[in-house]
Design an enzyme around this catalytic site. Sequence first.
Site: not given
Length: 479
Positions: A278, A315
């Site tokens: 991430d 994301t």
Amino acid sequence: MVSASQKKTIHSLLSINLRKLTITPPNSNTSPPTDFDFSDVFGPTTPHPNQSQSPPSTSSSSSAAAASAFPMDPPVIHYRSHSFVGPSPRYNPAPSLPFQIQEADDESLEVEPEAAVVVVADDATGDGDKGKSLQVGFNNKIGPGDFEILRMIGQGAFGKVFQVRKKRGPIEGDGEGDGIYAMKVMRKDTIIKKNHVDYMKAERDILTKVVHPFIVQLRYSFQTKSKLYLILDFINGGHLFFHLYRQGIFSEDQARVYTAEIVCAVSHLHKCGIVHRDLKPENILMDADGHVMLTDFGLAKEIDESSRSNSMCGTTEYMAPEILLSKGHNKDADWWSVGVLLYEMLSGQPPFTHPNRKKLQERIIKEKIKLPPFLSTEVHSLLKGLLQKEPSKRLGSGAGGGDEIKRHKWFKSINWKKLEARELQPKFKPDVGGKECTANFDKCWTTMPAHDSPASTPTTGGHFQGYSYVAPNPWLSTG
């Protein structure tokens, strides 16, 4: 069997407390005194169990087709926002082991058959104890009452983050530095409901194993009946995201130092068998000197060289093509994210964008990268290497790992030894007005009431056994 280094550690603890021991004269109006109570020095009268209580570790899949070890994968993050704040580098002396007993109440620490766990970072004693867990059997806990909440600085799916000050401990001169920390508070009921227990435990376990100048440092972890707590060093320079979007873009010289520090941090994680998964500007903090700090390990996972994870996490703008295609991914996915970060630092936006999530995913998988013409040919070469859609062809995927990236010609001006020693000074330093300054954090958080609100207690227990942790003291690692 207790090793020589463990005996030396326990003897050191005993000697520190014996020097502080005072005997209060008995009051003549009271009954004759009984035997003196030495429990604060020698621990509880009931012997502590000898069995090992090593922190739980996450398992990894053994083949590309193997499913994730977790019961449910976390949701993909489709919209960008500030994440939990992280800590500053581990260069102040670590706090000492606490010796005070937490009073019992509704939010008190759970009574667990565990000792405080200290991880020996270096084998300075020569006894082969590097990386081992040393348990000290004192019946003393550290909890929320040991910290004064100053202000709120963030909020996430499972709870809040506060800037806190550690209250003065019972041992003077215990090396707590300025005593300002970030306290990450997570609700157990929400974690259990969303099947994220394994992720929360993995985050804590990974943070206890990683020590690096550009990676978050965990100081304490503990729990109450309803919440989990992580105490991290507070860094007041703000998110890289904050400074990037305020400046618009970074120069190549500025981005080179940030990227080099990120590469060092990610390389260290990979050598420890950890993939972050991430990486994005919101998960990179900046300290008062302008150095970056990697934080937020909520999606990180331990994985070996031959394994793949099938988790759909991260994301979207920063996710590697192999994650989106559910082909199974490993550490190579982090290098893709580093490439996206570098591209964004130099151009002001990620290489692939679209308001529609499905079309964004299609662009990442199929579309050829467009390199800004105003950038140098050297950084063009690096971006092409990092943003290879085929993981096996990606720079950093070979046997050399991060060293392949460090040898790239765009980094020829970087002295890597000086960089890791924090001797290369970034040209930009954030505007910081003291240790408690929160000016570089969003006012939507810092102006909110600083209150650790109550939470319901889960009806099922035992999910977070062995969660408590105390960071090692300098004398544990340097002898």
